[in-house]
Design an enzyme around this catalytic site. Sequence first.
Site, short mmCIF file in Angstrom:
data_model
loop_
_atom_site.label_atom_id
_atom_site.label_comp_id
_atom_site.label_asym_id
_atom_site.label_seq_id
_atom_site.Cartn_x
_atom_site.Cartn_y
_atom_site.Cartn_z
CB ALA A 66 -0.88 -0.03 1.24
N GLY A 111 0.64 -4.92 0.93
CA GLY A 111 -0.57 -5.03 0.10
C GLY A 111 -0.34 -5.78 -1.21
CD GLU A 114 -2.00 -7.28 3.21
OE1 GLU A 114 -1.59 -6.18 2.80
OE2 GLU A 114 -2.57 -7.43 4.30
CD GLU A 134 2.09 -5.06 5.72
OE1 GLU A 134 2.90 -5.98 5.98
OE2 GLU A 134 1.26 -5.11 4.80
N1 CAA Z 1 4.58 3.17 -0.98
C1 CAA Z 1 4.99 4.31 -1.57
N2 CAA Z 1 6.14 4.43 -2.27
C2 CAA Z 1 6.92 3.34 -2.37
C3 CAA Z 1 6.56 2.10 -1.78
C4 CAA Z 1 5.32 2.05 -1.07
N3 CAA Z 1 4.87 0.91 -0.50
N4 CAA Z 1 7.54 1.21 -2.04
C5 CAA Z 1 8.47 1.85 -2.77
N5 CAA Z 1 8.08 3.15 -2.97
C6 CAA Z 1 8.82 4.19 -3.70
C7 CAA Z 1 10.04 4.67 -2.92
O1 CAA Z 1 9.65 5.65 -1.95
C8 CAA Z 1 10.88 5.24 -4.05
O2 CAA Z 1 10.37 6.49 -4.40
P1 CAA Z 1 11.39 7.73 -4.72
O3 CAA Z 1 12.16 7.27 -5.92
O4 CAA Z 1 10.45 8.87 -5.01
O5 CAA Z 1 12.24 7.90 -3.52
C9 CAA Z 1 10.59 4.29 -5.21
O6 CAA Z 1 9.37 3.65 -4.89
C10 CAA Z 1 11.67 3.23 -5.39
O7 CAA Z 1 11.83 2.58 -4.14
P2 CAA Z 1 13.26 2.42 -3.42
O8 CAA Z 1 14.16 3.55 -3.79
O9 CAA Z 1 13.02 2.21 -1.96
O10 CAA Z 1 13.78 1.10 -4.13
P3 CAA Z 1 14.81 0.02 -3.53
O11 CAA Z 1 15.16 -0.88 -4.66
O12 CAA Z 1 15.90 0.67 -2.79
O13 CAA Z 1 13.93 -0.81 -2.46
C11 CAA Z 1 12.00 -1.96 -1.67
C12 CAA Z 1 12.83 -1.57 -2.88
C13 CAA Z 1 12.76 -2.93 -0.77
C14 CAA Z 1 10.72 -2.62 -2.19
C15 CAA Z 1 11.62 -0.69 -0.87
O14 CAA Z 1 11.08 0.28 -1.77
C16 CAA Z 1 10.63 -0.89 0.22
O15 CAA Z 1 10.97 -1.42 1.27
N6 CAA Z 1 9.35 -0.47 0.01
C17 CAA Z 1 8.33 -0.50 0.99
C18 CAA Z 1 7.77 -1.90 1.19
C19 CAA Z 1 6.74 -1.91 2.30
O16 CAA Z 1 7.00 -1.59 3.42
N7 CAA Z 1 5.49 -2.33 1.95
C20 CAA Z 1 4.40 -2.37 2.85
C21 CAA Z 1 3.58 -1.10 2.72
S1 CAA Z 1 2.36 -0.93 3.97
C22 CAA Z 1 1.08 -1.94 3.49
O17 CAA Z 1 1.11 -2.57 2.46
C23 CAA Z 1 -0.04 -1.95 4.47
C24 CAA Z 1 -1.17 -2.85 4.13
O18 CAA Z 1 -1.13 -4.06 4.26
C25 CAA Z 1 -2.43 -2.27 3.74
#
Ligand code: CAA
Length: 264
Positions: A66, A111, A114, A134
């Site tokens: 998400a 998400g 999921e 998360e």
């Molecule tokens: N939401 C918003 N933006 C996201 C995102 C997310 N879930 N995941 C990645 N992005 C964005 C980053 O902020 C980045 O944006 P910028 O270039 O503007 O800075 C872009 O995508 C590229 O990401 P990274 O630079 O972080 O890429 P990376 O290769 O270094 O890492 C990754 C990849 C390990 C997937 C890392 O992006 C990451 O950890 N992302 C978050 C994953 C996460 O925590 N997901 C759970 C979200 S909460 C959820 O899903 C709740 C629910 O159940 C409802």
Amino acid sequence: MTYEHILFTVKDHVATITFNRPKALNALNRALLAEFANAIDQVEDREDIHALVLTGSGDKAFVAGADITEINQLDPLGAKHFARQGLDAINRLPQLPIPVIAAVNGYALGGGSEMALACDFIYAAETANFGLPEINLGIIPGFGGTQRLARLIGANMAREMIYTGKMIDATEALRLGMVNKVFAPEQLMAGVMETAAVMAQKGRVALRAAKQAINNGLNVDLASGLALENDAFALCLASTDAREGTSAFLEKRKPDFKGTLSSS
Ligand code: CAA
């Protein structure tokens, strides 16, 4: 509705929804979820669509979760609405009358996992990674992960993944029974489409009956599940497809399924 954050295509009776925010690793924001729900309406309404595939744009992510930018702004009531919007959209997948395959081409996190878990099954690229991270954000899965992951791979493995937030690769996901098949990245979509095409040729009434019997049966005790199967089996015999399929076998020819209930 015109789509900005997803792509929607239909070819040879197979629809594909591609999550298309590659700069945000296809993260699910409210706008994308609304478009996704609209595309699912189309899939549900169109009888020419016999299977659905979900995948992500680019070679890095299926869906990285998400949208954290939106979650960061939520208060508890807003969080409830946001999670409800995601859940409502994702919960449509097991309810669809056709099979849904997740083609996981990279990160399937939060998400994203999921979403994939709500599909009928998952095919993955060797480069895929799954996780419910998360906990690293001070929250828990909100789009069904605590429930669907535990049911699929068992409570203890799900606990470990959710409490640590660790990612697992495609090989481990295959071992845990989360993924059905793993492909070289460039072969993933061909593999998915091959299986989708096989299912798309089957009778719609039987596919729907099988999907409902499995999904509804998983939520009840065995005796109730077997009763559901019995009703679903009986319903199949009200279809032209059942006459056609059994007659074609006896006449040693290929069946021509129409997907309708018989009028007689
Ligand atoms: N939401 C918003 N933006 C996201 C995102 C997310 N879930 N995941 C990645 N992005 C964005 C980053 O902020 C980045 O944006 P910028 O270039 O503007 O800075 C872009 O995508 C590229 O990401 P990274 O630079 O972080 O890429 P990376 O290769 O270094 O890492 C990754 C990849 C390990 C997937 C890392 O992006 C990451 O950890 N992302 C978050 C994953 C996460 O925590 N997901 C759970 C979200 S909460 C959820 O899903 C709740 C629910 O159940 C409802």
